[in-house]
Write an enzyme that holds these catalytic residues in place. Sequence first.
Site, short mmCIF file in Angstrom:
data_model
loop_
_atom_site.label_atom_id
_atom_site.label_comp_id
_atom_site.label_asym_id
_atom_site.label_seq_id
_atom_site.Cartn_x
_atom_site.Cartn_y
_atom_site.Cartn_z
N TYR A 155 0.83 -1.22 0.00
CA TYR A 155 0.00 0.00 0.00
C TYR A 155 0.86 1.27 0.00
O TYR A 155 0.47 2.30 -0.51
CB TYR A 155 -0.94 -0.02 1.21
CG TYR A 155 -2.23 0.74 1.01
CD1 TYR A 155 -3.01 0.56 -0.13
CD2 TYR A 155 -2.69 1.64 1.97
CE1 TYR A 155 -4.20 1.25 -0.31
CE2 TYR A 155 -3.87 2.33 1.80
CZ TYR A 155 -4.62 2.13 0.66
OH TYR A 155 -5.81 2.83 0.49
N LYS A 162 -3.40 8.09 3.02
CA LYS A 162 -4.59 7.85 3.85
C LYS A 162 -4.38 8.38 5.27
O LYS A 162 -5.32 8.89 5.88
CB LYS A 162 -4.94 6.36 3.87
CG LYS A 162 -5.48 5.83 2.55
CD LYS A 162 -6.74 6.55 2.08
CE LYS A 162 -7.40 5.85 0.91
NZ LYS A 162 -8.44 6.70 0.27
N1 LIG Z 1 -11.07 -0.92 -2.70
C1 LIG Z 1 -10.63 -0.94 -1.46
O1 LIG Z 1 -10.18 -1.97 -0.95
C2 LIG Z 1 -10.70 0.30 -0.62
C3 LIG Z 1 -10.59 0.19 0.77
C4 LIG Z 1 -10.65 1.35 1.54
C5 LIG Z 1 -10.78 2.60 0.92
N2 LIG Z 1 -10.86 2.67 -0.45
C6 LIG Z 1 -11.00 3.99 -1.06
O2 LIG Z 1 -12.26 4.11 -1.68
C7 LIG Z 1 -12.20 5.15 -2.63
C8 LIG Z 1 -12.86 4.65 -3.92
O3 LIG Z 1 -12.05 3.66 -4.51
P1 LIG Z 1 -12.61 2.27 -5.05
O4 LIG Z 1 -11.91 1.19 -4.31
O5 LIG Z 1 -14.07 2.28 -5.13
O6 LIG Z 1 -11.95 2.20 -6.52
P2 LIG Z 1 -12.39 2.78 -7.94
O7 LIG Z 1 -11.22 2.55 -8.83
O8 LIG Z 1 -13.69 2.22 -8.35
O9 LIG Z 1 -12.57 4.35 -7.66
C9 LIG Z 1 -11.49 5.25 -7.61
C10 LIG Z 1 -12.01 6.51 -8.24
O10 LIG Z 1 -11.08 7.60 -8.15
C11 LIG Z 1 -11.30 8.39 -9.28
N3 LIG Z 1 -10.21 9.32 -9.51
C12 LIG Z 1 -8.89 9.04 -9.59
N4 LIG Z 1 -8.20 10.17 -9.86
C13 LIG Z 1 -9.12 11.18 -9.93
C14 LIG Z 1 -9.05 12.58 -10.19
N5 LIG Z 1 -7.87 13.19 -10.43
N6 LIG Z 1 -10.19 13.31 -10.19
C15 LIG Z 1 -11.39 12.72 -9.95
N7 LIG Z 1 -11.53 11.39 -9.72
C16 LIG Z 1 -10.40 10.64 -9.70
C17 LIG Z 1 -11.45 7.39 -10.41
O11 LIG Z 1 -12.08 7.96 -11.53
C18 LIG Z 1 -12.32 6.34 -9.74
O12 LIG Z 1 -13.68 6.60 -9.99
C19 LIG Z 1 -10.75 5.54 -2.75
O13 LIG Z 1 -10.49 6.66 -1.94
C20 LIG Z 1 -10.04 4.32 -2.17
O14 LIG Z 1 -8.75 4.63 -1.68
C21 LIG Z 1 -10.84 1.56 -1.22
#
Ligand SMILES: NC(=O)c1ccc[n+]([C@@H]2O[C@H](COP(=O)([O-])OP(=O)(O)OC[C@H]3O[C@@H](n4cnc5c(N)ncnc54)[C@H](O)[C@@H]3O)[C@@H](O)[C@H]2O)c1
Length: 262
Positions: A155, A162
């Site tokens: 990570y 984060k």
């Molecule tokens: N998937 C996991 O295991 C997990 C766990 C905890 C937290 N998260 C967090 O959840 C959030 C959503 O991620 P996800 O896992 O649904 O993945 P995802 O890939 O579906 O979503 C990530 C999003 O970030 C957007 N993005 C990236 N750069 C950008 C920019 N410059 N401007 C606008 N949008 C931008 C992308 O278009 C995408 O829609 C993130 O903050 C991620 O870190 C994910």
Amino acid sequence: MLLENKRLLVTGVLTEASIAFSVARLAQEAGAEVVLSGFGRGLRITQGIAKRLPTEADVIELDVTKPDDLAAAAADIDSRWGALDGVVHAIGFAPAGALGGRFMQTSWEDVATTLQVSTYSFAALAAAMAPLLKQAGGGSIVGLDFDASVAWPGYDWMGVAKAGLESCCRYVARDLGPQNIRVNLVAAGPLRTMAAKAIDGFSRFEDEWAPRAPLGWNVHDAEPVGRVVCALLSDWTPAVTGEIVHVDGGAHAVGTGAATEG
Ligand SMILES: NC(=O)c1ccc[n+]([C@@H]2O[C@H](COP(=O)([O-])OP(=O)(O)OC[C@H]3O[C@@H](n4cnc5c(N)ncnc54)[C@H](O)[C@@H]3O)[C@@H](O)[C@H]2O)c1
């Protein structure tokens, strides 16, 4: 209904697996009006996915690193609704060099990109939308976190981002609280999304999560996370701000292997 007549901006819908897709679907089912945002090459994909929601949602173009896009998104929402009740920040990105076990070799450029998109953007989005939330008499901003209290495999700089996001949430909560704007994070367990697939080594703790979590954990189901995001967007958490709610099956609360049978 939980979110009856709430006007919400939900960023971060890229695929049906996106955490933000679950949020948008559940929010519509709970009575909210939802506008999505997408950016760059992903915009067309988000427009396609928006059709799979219970009610097709409009998609605003928003690269969260571009001040002009933030201003245009706020102007779009202002002309559409004149006010906004809630914002979901579900945005994260790190270049390959900032992930996957090369922590000590990562360049400042890659770190800077990671922090700009994944940490600073939370405050930038909040600042852009605050006048619209104020116009509604207050509102709720919710971001997505991954527990940053320990170092995880692969990570790397996203973990640092984060940790910054957790602190950023508290400062934004401090500054927007007087306008009756609540600001919180949901710390999700690992989910199999595009963002997660980009992380070398992420599968290692995906496999270890379910046996460790007292409630178990399904890496293919973002609905438990979406439900808590919706709860935080609702009027049922009026005195909660600067908070991090863990939606991870309880894994954060136990040491490795602490879950017992029966
Ligand atoms: N998937 C996991 O295991 C997990 C766990 C905890 C937290 N998260 C967090 O959840 C959030 C959503 O991620 P996800 O896992 O649904 O993945 P995802 O890939 O579906 O979503 C990530 C999003 O970030 C957007 N993005 C990236 N750069 C950008 C920019 N410059 N401007 C606008 N949008 C931008 C992308 O278009 C995408 O829609 C993130 O903050 C991620 O870190 C994910």
